[in-house]
Every structure is written in structure tokens, then in C-alpha cells.
Enzyme design. Structure first.
Site, short mmCIF file in Angstrom:
data_model
loop_
_atom_site.label_atom_id
_atom_site.label_comp_id
_atom_site.label_asym_id
_atom_site.label_seq_id
_atom_site.Cartn_x
_atom_site.Cartn_y
_atom_site.Cartn_z
N TYR A 87 11.91 7.69 1.75
CA TYR A 87 12.21 8.34 3.25
C TYR A 87 13.49 9.53 2.97
O TYR A 87 13.17 10.51 3.43
CB TYR A 87 12.72 8.03 4.58
CG TYR A 87 11.23 6.53 4.52
CD1 TYR A 87 10.46 7.16 5.66
CD2 TYR A 87 11.77 5.35 4.95
CE1 TYR A 87 8.88 6.65 6.43
CE2 TYR A 87 10.47 4.54 5.49
CZ TYR A 87 9.16 5.40 6.67
OH TYR A 87 8.46 4.29 6.45
N ASN A 110 1.56 11.86 11.22
CA ASN A 110 1.08 12.45 9.90
C ASN A 110 -0.64 12.35 10.40
O ASN A 110 -0.94 11.50 10.75
CB ASN A 110 0.67 11.83 8.57
CG ASN A 110 0.12 12.09 7.80
OD1 ASN A 110 -0.36 13.01 7.84
ND2 ASN A 110 -0.61 11.58 6.42
N CYS A 118 0.98 10.05 3.19
CA CYS A 118 2.16 8.42 3.81
C CYS A 118 2.14 7.55 3.09
O CYS A 118 3.40 6.76 3.22
CB CYS A 118 2.20 9.49 5.39
SG CYS A 118 0.83 8.43 6.32
N HIS A 119 1.02 6.58 3.14
CA HIS A 119 1.26 5.39 2.91
C HIS A 119 2.54 5.29 1.03
O HIS A 119 2.45 4.03 0.97
CB HIS A 119 -0.18 4.45 2.22
CG HIS A 119 -0.76 5.55 0.94
ND1 HIS A 119 -1.82 6.50 1.37
CD2 HIS A 119 -1.39 5.44 -0.23
CE1 HIS A 119 -2.00 7.03 0.40
NE2 HIS A 119 -1.56 6.52 -0.48
N GLU A 147 -4.25 2.47 -5.83
CA GLU A 147 -3.90 3.47 -7.06
C GLU A 147 -2.69 2.51 -7.75
O GLU A 147 -2.61 3.26 -8.82
CB GLU A 147 -2.45 4.45 -5.85
CG GLU A 147 -3.46 4.90 -5.43
CD GLU A 147 -2.14 6.29 -3.75
OE1 GLU A 147 -1.20 5.63 -4.56
OE2 GLU A 147 -3.22 5.92 -3.33
#
Length: 162
Positions: A87, A110, A118-119, A147
Site C-alpha cells: 500500500y 476498485n 488490486c489483488h 500468477e
């Protein structure tokens, strides 16, 4: 408003468009879909992402939010798949280095999660932070796992320097 739903590894999701731009992604399935070319492309790209074959979305996005929120979401889109940022790092990248709590709010608001990733945002100390999507942290963990990032966080989780 045109919309299209797909089943995904994190549950059913629906993508919404306005004026040929993606404006929202939400969890759940709609019964009456109204596809459009941009939504069909979003569906194809999302399916590619979930299959591990697509690492960067290339879609016209028009999220509704404040200028600060849009700056945060734009900075999020610059974090490559398989990498994370905090953040605090995102606040700095958005031009407000002390506004990391506001970054958390922007993450929670979001309107196009997954596509605006945002993950990929973590709290300091490699803590997962939150996730406002359906399934909460389990969904965040599943998206990061697609990912190649395990949320059993350690020094190898692949931080991205903004």
C-alpha cells in the site's frame, strides 16, 4: 448496460461495459447477458488469464472514481503479473506517499478487480492486507497463485518496485 458473465476459478463473474469501455467487474452471474465486442474481448482475455496464458490485460477501461483513486488504479495496472507491491509503495507511485490508508480505500473501491489488479497489493511486512472481492483473502490468494505468487509470504514473493 451491456454485460457478459463467465465462470472462473474464483467463481462466476460479470463484466459490464458502457460506451465500448469496461466500467465494472462484479461477482455473480446475470441471466440476461447483452454481449458487445469489447465484452467478448474481455471474456477472451479473462479466460486467457485464468488459464495462465495471459499476463497483461489490454482493454479500454473507464473506472468511475476520484482523481486519486484513478491514479492508484493506474499505478496498480503497472504492476506486472506475478509481482506485488505494498500500500505504501502504491501511495508513492500515485503521487501521495503518505496516503497509504487512502490507497487501501481505493483498493476496496476498485470497480474492475482482477483486470485492475488490486489483488497484487499487500500490507507492509508481506502481510496479505485485505480483499473486498467475493471470497476475500481466499480469492486474493487464488488470483496470486494463478500468477505464480504464493500467499504463504516470504522473501521470495516477488515484490515489484514502483
Amino acid at each position: 448496460m451491456p454485460q457478459i458473465s463467465i465462470n472462473s476459478p474464483v467463481g462466476a463473474i460479470t463484466v459490464f461495459a458502457f460506451d465500448d469501455q469496461i466500467v465494472a467487474l462484479d461477482w455473480g452471474f446475470v441471466d440476461e447477458m447483452e454481449p458487445s465486442p469489447v465484452l467478448e474481448e474481455a471474456k477472451n482475455q479473462l479466460n486467457g488469464y485464468f488459464a495462465g496464458k495471459l499476463i497483461t490485460f489490454d482493454l479500454p477501461l473507464a473506472p468511475d472514481g476520484t482523481d486519486f483513486q484513478k491514479a492508484v488504479w493506474d499505478a496498480m495496472c503497472k504492476i506486472p503479473a506475478g509481482k506485488t507491491a505494498t500500500y505504501k509503495e502504491l501511495a508513492k507511485a500515485a503521487g501521495s506517499p503518505k496516503a497509504f490508508q487512502s490507497v487501501g480505500t481505493a483498493c476496496g473501491l476498485n470497480p474492475i478487480p482482477i483486470i485492475i489488479p488490486c489483488h497484487r497489493i499487500l500490507a507492509s511486512g508481506d502481510k496479505p492486507g485485505g480483499y473486498s472481492g467475493q471470497g476475500g483473502l481466499e480469492t486474493k490468494r487464488a488470483l496470486l497463485k494463478i500468477e505464480g505468487v504464493e500467499l504463504a509470504l516470504g522473501s521470495d514473493q516477488g515484490s515489484f518496485d514502483l
